[in-house]
Design a protein around this motif. Structure first.
Motif, PDB file in Angstrom:
ATOM      1  N   ALA A 110      49.543  19.589 -36.069  1.00 30.30           N
ATOM      2  CA  ALA A 110      49.168  18.928 -34.829  1.00 30.30           C
ATOM      3  C   ALA A 110      47.811  19.464 -34.406  1.00 30.30           C
ATOM      4  CB  ALA A 110      50.225  19.183 -33.751  1.00 30.30           C
ATOM      5  N   THR A 162      45.246  19.311 -27.365  1.00 27.71           N
ATOM      6  CA  THR A 162      46.466  18.508 -27.229  1.00 27.71           C
ATOM      7  C   THR A 162      46.246  17.362 -26.252  1.00 27.71           C
ATOM      8  OG1 THR A 162      47.889  20.394 -27.765  1.00 27.71           O
ATOM      9  CG2 THR A 162      48.908  18.566 -26.581  1.00 27.71           C
ATOM     10  N   HIS A 175      52.973  20.152 -28.273  1.00 26.62           N
ATOM     11  CA  HIS A 175      52.026  19.402 -29.104  1.00 26.62           C
ATOM     12  C   HIS A 175      52.286  17.916 -28.929  1.00 26.62           C
ATOM     13  CE1 HIS A 175      55.583  19.856 -31.652  1.00 26.62           C
ATOM     14  NE2 HIS A 175      55.159  18.856 -32.391  1.00 26.62           N
ATOM     15  N   GLU A 193      46.591  21.266 -31.774  1.00 24.14           N
ATOM     16  CA  GLU A 193      46.569  22.696 -31.435  1.00 24.14           C
ATOM     17  C   GLU A 193      47.939  23.085 -30.866  1.00 24.14           C
ATOM     18  OE1 GLU A 193      44.079  25.811 -28.640  1.00 24.14           O
ATOM     19  OE2 GLU A 193      43.089  23.972 -29.284  1.00 24.14           O
ATOM     20  N   PRO A 194      48.953  23.153 -31.728  1.00 23.13           N
ATOM     21  CA  PRO A 194      50.326  23.367 -31.261  1.00 23.13           C
ATOM     22  C   PRO A 194      50.545  24.779 -30.726  1.00 23.13           C
ATOM     23  CG  PRO A 194      50.239  23.502 -33.640  1.00 23.13           C
ATOM     24  CD  PRO A 194      48.874  23.056 -33.192  1.00 23.13           C
TER      25      PRO A 194
END
Length: 280
Positions: free
Chosen positions: A125, A84, A58, A127-128
């Protein structure tokens, strides 16, 4: 050689892990300065030019601080999901188009005989993700920056030979610490970080007969200590009837200021595997 890895650095000061398989070397996150990453890799007997791919979990700075500089200097390809990429582009600087690859959450790629599998996690975050690595029947899973271990995450990492699991904070130390309450609330939330207790409770479900070692990772310098994390996690295991001989103790340290020794992920029956023995 087989599957092996070293955690170069772990914690809020910077995260990076090298995973090597037969014919492939990959770096997961580059959250320290390029100079520090070069130094740590030299300590482990490997050059940055040997890296075949950079994978990003991320966009937080402790995971991408040296990413752009390292990728540009050594012309390394970067793999991250589209969200990300969107969140980190302005932070890492210009990356050549041919070095940018979108690897969507849940996608698997193969480098030589090394399979890299991403999986979605809960964190604040864009799109971790976490990553699992498999080669010749051996499996290593990296699971940090987790608000909690969801059922989907559990299914992804449960069958690991070696697991690198977040044990970020002691809850009482955090509550009594110097952070403002909004930061404390974020860390304690489902999109924050796993506490020592949460890590121990997760291991009750994640540890199987296949599990050899568990590395406790991403410890807070302000609100945790490795001995405390070890004690808390081990106490939870013992309270549920899981005991280990000291020489087979499966919990291992990670460090914010130095790498862990190279660890080979082996499935040989004669490996010094820690096996739980339930006492009456």
């Amino acid at each position: 050689m087989g599957l092996r890895f070293t955690v170069l650095g772990s914690g809020s000061t910077g995260n990076a892990t090298i995973v090597q398989g037969n014919g492939a070397t990959v770096l997961i996150d580059a959250g320290l300065s390029m100079k520090k990453l070069e130094e740590l890799m030299r300590m482990q007997g490997i050059g940055c030019h040997e890296i075949d791919a950079l994978f990003v979990t991320h966009e937080h700075s402790d995971h991408i601080k040296g990413l752009g500089a390292l990728a540009r200097k050594y012309e390394l390809p970067i793999y991250a999901n589209e969200a990300t990429w969107g969140a980190m582009e302005r932070l890492i600087g210009t990356i050549a188009p041919e070095k940018r690859t979108i690897m969507e959450s849940g996608e698997a790629l193969t480098f030589g005989s090394l399979q890299v599998q991403s999986y979605p996690i809960s964190h604040d975050a864009a799109e971790p993700v976490g990553y699992c690595f498999e080669e010749d029947g051996e499996k290593l899973s990296l699971a940090t920056d987790l608000g909690y271990v969801s059922e989907k995450v559990r299914r992804q990492i449960i069958d690991s030979d070696v697991l690198v699991l977040e044990s970020n904070h002691d809850t009482e130390m955090l509550r009594m610490g110097r952070y403002p309450w909004n930061i404390k609330r974020r860390i304690l939330s489902d999109v924050g970080h796993l506490s020592n207790v949460a890590a121990g409770e997760a291991l009750l479900e994640l540890m199987t007969d296949r599990t050899k070692r568990v590395y406790l990772a991403h410890l807070s310098l302000d609100h945790n200590q490795m001995d405390l994390a070890m004690l808390t996690v081990n106490s939870i295991l013992e309270n549920h009837g899981i005991f280990y001989k000291q020489e087979e103790f499966p919990l291992r340290h990670t460090y914010h200021d130095r790498p862990t020794p190279w660890d080979e992920v082996k499935r040989r029956s004669d490996s010094p595997v820690a096996r739980p023995a339930v006492r009456p």
